[in-house]
Write an enzyme that holds these catalytic residues in place. Structure first.
Site, PDB file in Angstrom:
ATOM      1  N   ASN A   1      -2.993  -2.048  -8.394  1.00 53.51           N
ATOM      2  CA  ASN A   1      -2.936  -0.596  -9.015  1.00 53.51           C
ATOM      3  C   ASN A   1      -1.364  -0.352  -8.492  1.00 53.51           C
ATOM      4  O   ASN A   1      -0.864   0.064  -7.468  1.00 53.51           O
ATOM      5  CB  ASN A   1      -3.499   0.510  -8.480  1.00 53.51           C
ATOM      6  CG  ASN A   1      -4.176   1.766  -9.396  1.00 53.51           C
ATOM      7  OD1 ASN A   1      -3.161   1.779 -10.258  1.00 53.51           O
ATOM      8  ND2 ASN A   1      -4.958   2.318  -9.240  1.00 53.51           N
TER       9      ASN A   1
ATOM     10  N   SER B   1     -10.599  -6.147   4.137  1.00 56.53           N
ATOM     11  CA  SER B   1      -9.612  -6.309   3.174  1.00 56.53           C
ATOM     12  C   SER B   1      -8.991  -7.681   3.540  1.00 56.53           C
ATOM     13  O   SER B   1      -8.250  -7.655   4.444  1.00 56.53           O
ATOM     14  CB  SER B   1      -8.466  -5.233   3.241  1.00 56.53           C
ATOM     15  OG  SER B   1      -9.349  -3.845   3.042  1.00 56.53           O
ATOM     16  N   LEU B   2      -9.145  -8.682   2.829  1.00 56.27           N
ATOM     17  CA  LEU B   2      -8.819 -10.025   3.261  1.00 56.27           C
ATOM     18  C   LEU B   2      -7.364 -10.183   2.597  1.00 56.27           C
ATOM     19  O   LEU B   2      -6.702 -10.460   3.064  1.00 56.27           O
ATOM     20  CB  LEU B   2      -9.854 -10.897   2.471  1.00 56.27           C
ATOM     21  CG  LEU B   2      -9.644 -12.572   2.494  1.00 56.27           C
ATOM     22  CD1 LEU B   2      -9.416 -12.967   4.081  1.00 56.27           C
ATOM     23  CD2 LEU B   2     -10.572 -13.359   1.870  1.00 56.27           C
ATOM     24  N   ASN B   3      -7.378 -10.108   1.189  1.00 56.60           N
ATOM     25  CA  ASN B   3      -6.015  -9.799   0.725  1.00 56.60           C
ATOM     26  C   ASN B   3      -5.121 -11.002   0.629  1.00 56.60           C
ATOM     27  O   ASN B   3      -3.866 -10.969   0.062  1.00 56.60           O
ATOM     28  CB  ASN B   3      -5.050  -8.889   1.065  1.00 56.60           C
ATOM     29  CG  ASN B   3      -5.788  -7.204   0.763  1.00 56.60           C
ATOM     30  OD1 ASN B   3      -6.789  -7.327  -0.134  1.00 56.60           O
ATOM     31  ND2 ASN B   3      -5.727  -6.283   1.190  1.00 56.60           N
TER      32      ASN B   3
ATOM     33  N   CYS C   1       0.848  -1.133  -0.128  1.00 56.72           N
ATOM     34  CA  CYS C   1      -0.227   0.010   0.090  1.00 56.72           C
ATOM     35  C   CYS C   1       0.678   1.225  -0.128  1.00 56.72           C
ATOM     36  O   CYS C   1       1.762   1.311   0.894  1.00 56.72           O
ATOM     37  CB  CYS C   1      -0.962  -0.067   1.126  1.00 56.72           C
ATOM     38  SG  CYS C   1      -2.040   1.541   1.300  1.00 56.72           S
TER      39      CYS C   1
ATOM     40  N   SER D   1     -14.199   0.276   4.850  1.00 53.61           N
ATOM     41  CA  SER D   1     -13.469  -0.633   4.749  1.00 53.61           C
ATOM     42  C   SER D   1     -12.377  -0.712   5.714  1.00 53.61           C
ATOM     43  O   SER D   1     -11.729   0.085   6.087  1.00 53.61           O
ATOM     44  CB  SER D   1     -12.674  -0.483   3.162  1.00 53.61           C
ATOM     45  OG  SER D   1     -11.924  -1.374   3.002  1.00 53.61           O
TER      46      SER D   1
ATOM     47  N   CYS E   1      -4.844   4.403  -3.502  1.00 53.70           N
ATOM     48  CA  CYS E   1      -4.888   4.691  -2.019  1.00 53.70           C
ATOM     49  C   CYS E   1      -3.315   5.290  -2.126  1.00 53.70           C
ATOM     50  O   CYS E   1      -2.371   4.699  -1.821  1.00 53.70           O
ATOM     51  CB  CYS E   1      -5.053   3.549  -1.493  1.00 53.70           C
ATOM     52  SG  CYS E   1      -5.098   3.783   0.259  1.00 53.70           S
TER      53      CYS E   1
ATOM     54  N   GLY F   1      -6.033   5.632   5.309  1.00 56.58           N
ATOM     55  CA  GLY F   1      -6.167   5.425   6.405  1.00 56.58           C
ATOM     56  C   GLY F   1      -7.145   4.202   6.740  1.00 56.58           C
ATOM     57  O   GLY F   1      -7.555   3.626   5.876  1.00 56.58           O
ATOM     58  N   GLU F   2      -7.124   3.989   8.269  1.00 56.62           N
ATOM     59  CA  GLU F   2      -8.029   2.931   8.587  1.00 56.62           C
ATOM     60  C   GLU F   2      -9.065   3.575   9.470  1.00 56.62           C
ATOM     61  O   GLU F   2      -8.872   3.876  10.491  1.00 56.62           O
ATOM     62  CB  GLU F   2      -6.994   1.767   9.496  1.00 56.62           C
ATOM     63  CG  GLU F   2      -7.777   0.788  10.506  1.00 56.62           C
ATOM     64  CD  GLU F   2      -8.824  -0.083   9.470  1.00 56.62           C
ATOM     65  OE1 GLU F   2      -8.316  -0.388   8.412  1.00 56.62           O
ATOM     66  OE2 GLU F   2      -9.788  -0.073   9.939  1.00 56.62           O
TER      67      GLU F   2
HETATM   68  N1  SAH Z   1      -7.435   0.607   5.634  1.00 59.84           N
HETATM   69  C1  SAH Z   1      -8.608   0.214   5.040  1.00 59.84           C
HETATM   70  C2  SAH Z   1      -9.135   1.198   3.965  1.00 59.84           C
HETATM   71  C3  SAH Z   1      -7.938   1.930   2.998  1.00 59.84           C
HETATM   72  S1  SAH Z   1      -7.418   0.582   2.081  1.00 59.84           S
HETATM   73  C4  SAH Z   1      -8.698  -1.242   4.254  1.00 59.84           C
HETATM   74  O1  SAH Z   1      -7.325  -1.815   4.517  1.00 59.84           O
HETATM   75  O2  SAH Z   1      -9.770  -1.524   4.080  1.00 59.84           O
HETATM   76  C5  SAH Z   1      -8.758   0.393   0.814  1.00 59.84           C
HETATM   77  C6  SAH Z   1      -8.386  -0.985  -0.233  1.00 59.84           C
HETATM   78  O3  SAH Z   1      -7.436  -0.691  -1.123  1.00 59.84           O
HETATM   79  C7  SAH Z   1      -8.112  -2.204   0.644  1.00 59.84           C
HETATM   80  O4  SAH Z   1      -8.749  -3.386   0.397  1.00 59.84           O
HETATM   81  C8  SAH Z   1      -6.377  -2.384   0.105  1.00 59.84           C
HETATM   82  O5  SAH Z   1      -6.224  -3.602   0.324  1.00 59.84           O
HETATM   83  C9  SAH Z   1      -6.695  -1.990  -1.030  1.00 59.84           C
HETATM   84  N2  SAH Z   1      -5.339  -1.382  -1.871  1.00 59.84           N
HETATM   85  C10 SAH Z   1      -4.305  -0.556  -1.145  1.00 59.84           C
HETATM   86  N3  SAH Z   1      -3.586  -0.042  -2.048  1.00 59.84           N
HETATM   87  C11 SAH Z   1      -4.057  -0.547  -3.333  1.00 59.84           C
HETATM   88  C12 SAH Z   1      -3.249  -0.648  -4.446  1.00 59.84           C
HETATM   89  N4  SAH Z   1      -2.342  -0.134  -4.763  1.00 59.84           N
HETATM   90  N5  SAH Z   1      -4.012  -1.103  -5.472  1.00 59.84           N
HETATM   91  C13 SAH Z   1      -5.197  -1.936  -5.366  1.00 59.84           C
HETATM   92  N6  SAH Z   1      -5.852  -1.836  -4.235  1.00 59.84           N
HETATM   93  C14 SAH Z   1      -5.231  -1.410  -3.280  1.00 59.84           C
END
Ligand code: SAH
Length: 373
Positions: free
Chosen positions: A312, A236-238, A138, A213, A355, A181-182
């Site tokens: 992204n 955000s599982l990821n 991120c 989120s 983000c 942010g969170e």
């Molecule tokens: N902190 C919160 C909200 C902000 S991030 C959270 O984590 O949910 C929002 C979403 O964007 C998250 O699912 C994160 O995994 C995703 N994200 C962050 N950077 C990204 C990037 N470069 N490309 C695609 N998605 C991204």
């Protein structure tokens, strides 16, 4: 006249302190504006008129409050403002999305992305300046955690974009707290903002159209569950295993996946609602067939959908999005396991709308001599 006479400082201490410092009324809720009016020796209903003017009529100049008496309007003008975050820069993508870099009161920058769709506009809002959580992929993480945004700064992002894009109050908006942010580490201010945003007498966005989120701060999810007027929840599982998730999202060591899924299973969904799990696809990290099968196993039995987000990318971080065939294969495995899965094509790639990317550039540019930027 002493300014804050009559204000219930116990309940409203924090907000009133910030009003005192900045003079900005944006972010005060109805009860606070009523107390504020009383502190000026006005009847409480004047607070309701202010509330309606600020959030529903979106007046920014006290001269526009023709329903208030002139004397009150003049004292307001001399000591207070209704200030939105200031647009520092804006970038338009060929796909129609616009990312805004806003300057907030203390000189910090935040970003908001506006994504027009056929019959509505989605705004991606920031909840903090930077972020302390350090998710490896991120861009916001690279900024570090600076501070929480106030409710006024979050509502201000919506009103400032609406003003910049001439969106009427009746324009259909989706709001997602997926910017910097969170949000669950700033829950009281996020909930305060959501209540004003979702109030039909306030900003007037449908509550079902607001999503928060989170990385999965489990005690805060349980707190959110107890809120009668709560936004929708996205997680955000990821990753598909504890180990993989801890490597990508260090917060998983504190709030492990197993505990997150337990809390999700206990989450009191409303009849129309389902949970959204976001899964950023990172080539060679979390995008294999085996990952997809594990995700299906993890989510079995949950009323949920998965949003697959091809990464992204940017020069600061080594991650890449997998080829589109891989994204489709991942989606197919989930749907074969009866998990609804949607591909969220990243919008605004040409303007680096992921983000945190914009603020990172802002930082880099401000570190360069003026002639170079
Ligand atoms: N902190 C919160 C909200 C902000 S991030 C959270 O984590 O949910 C929002 C979403 O964007 C998250 O699912 C994160 O995994 C995703 N994200 C962050 N950077 C990204 C990037 N470069 N490309 C695609 N998605 C991204």
């Amino acid at each position: 006249m002493p300014l804050y006479r009559g204000v219930n400082m116990e309940r409203n201490g924090h907000e009133m302190d910030s009003v005192k410092q900045s003079g900005n009324l944006l972010g005060l809720n109805l009860a606070e504006l009523e107390d504020f009016a009383v502190s000026y020796g006005q009847p409480r209903y004047r607070g309701r008129q202010l509330y309606h003017g600020i959030y529903a009529r979106r007046v920014r100049d006290f001269g526009g409050f023709t329903d208030l008496n002139r004397e009150f309007r003049e004292s307001l003008s001399s000591l207070h403002q209704i200030t939105y975050p200031e647009v520092q820069r804006e970038f338009r993508s060929h796909d129609g999305s616009v990312r805004y870099l806003f300057r907030v009161g203390d000189g910090n920058s935040i970003e908001t992305v506006s994504m027009p769709e056929e019959n509505r506009t989605t705004l991606c809002l920031s909840s903090q300046v930077g972020c302390a959580l350090d998710c490896r992929f991120c861009f916001t993480a690279l900024l570090g955690g600076k501070r929480n945004l106030t409710a006024g700064e979050m509502i201000g992002q919506v009103l400032a974009v609406a003003a910049a894009e001439s969106l009427a109050r009746t324009a259909r908006l989706n709001l997602v707290f997926m910017g910097m942010g969170e949000p669950l580490l700033n829950l009281p201010q996020v909930l305060k903002a959501v209540k004003i945003l979702a109030d039909s007498k306030g900003v007037g966005v449908a509550l079902r159209r607001i999503t928060v989120s989170t990385v999965g701060i489990t005690p805060r999810i349980e707190e959110l569950a107890r809120e009668p007027r709560r936004p929708k929840l996205a997680l955000s599982l990821n990753a598909s295993s504890e180990e993989q998730r801890s490597a990508l999202m260090p917060i998983n060591k504190k709030y492990p996946l197993a505990e997150l899924l337990r809390v999700c299973r206990a989450y009191p969904l409303r009849p129309w609602e389902r949970l959204t799990f976001e899964y950023v696809l990172l080539e060679g990290c979390n995008d294999s067939d085996a990952d997809a099968r594990r995700v299906a196993d993890l989510l079995r039995g949950l009323r949920a959908k998965v949003n697959l987000i091809p990464y992204n990318s940017g020069p600061e971080l080594p991650y890449r999005s997998p080829p589109f065939e891989r994204v489709l294969a991942f989606q197919q495995i989930l749907t074969d396991h009866r998990i609804p899965a949607f591909i969220r094509l990243s919008r605004g790639q040409d303007i680096r709308a992921a983000c945190g990317q914009l603020s990172l550039e802002g930082l880099r540019q401000s570190a360069l001599p003026a002639s170079a930027s």
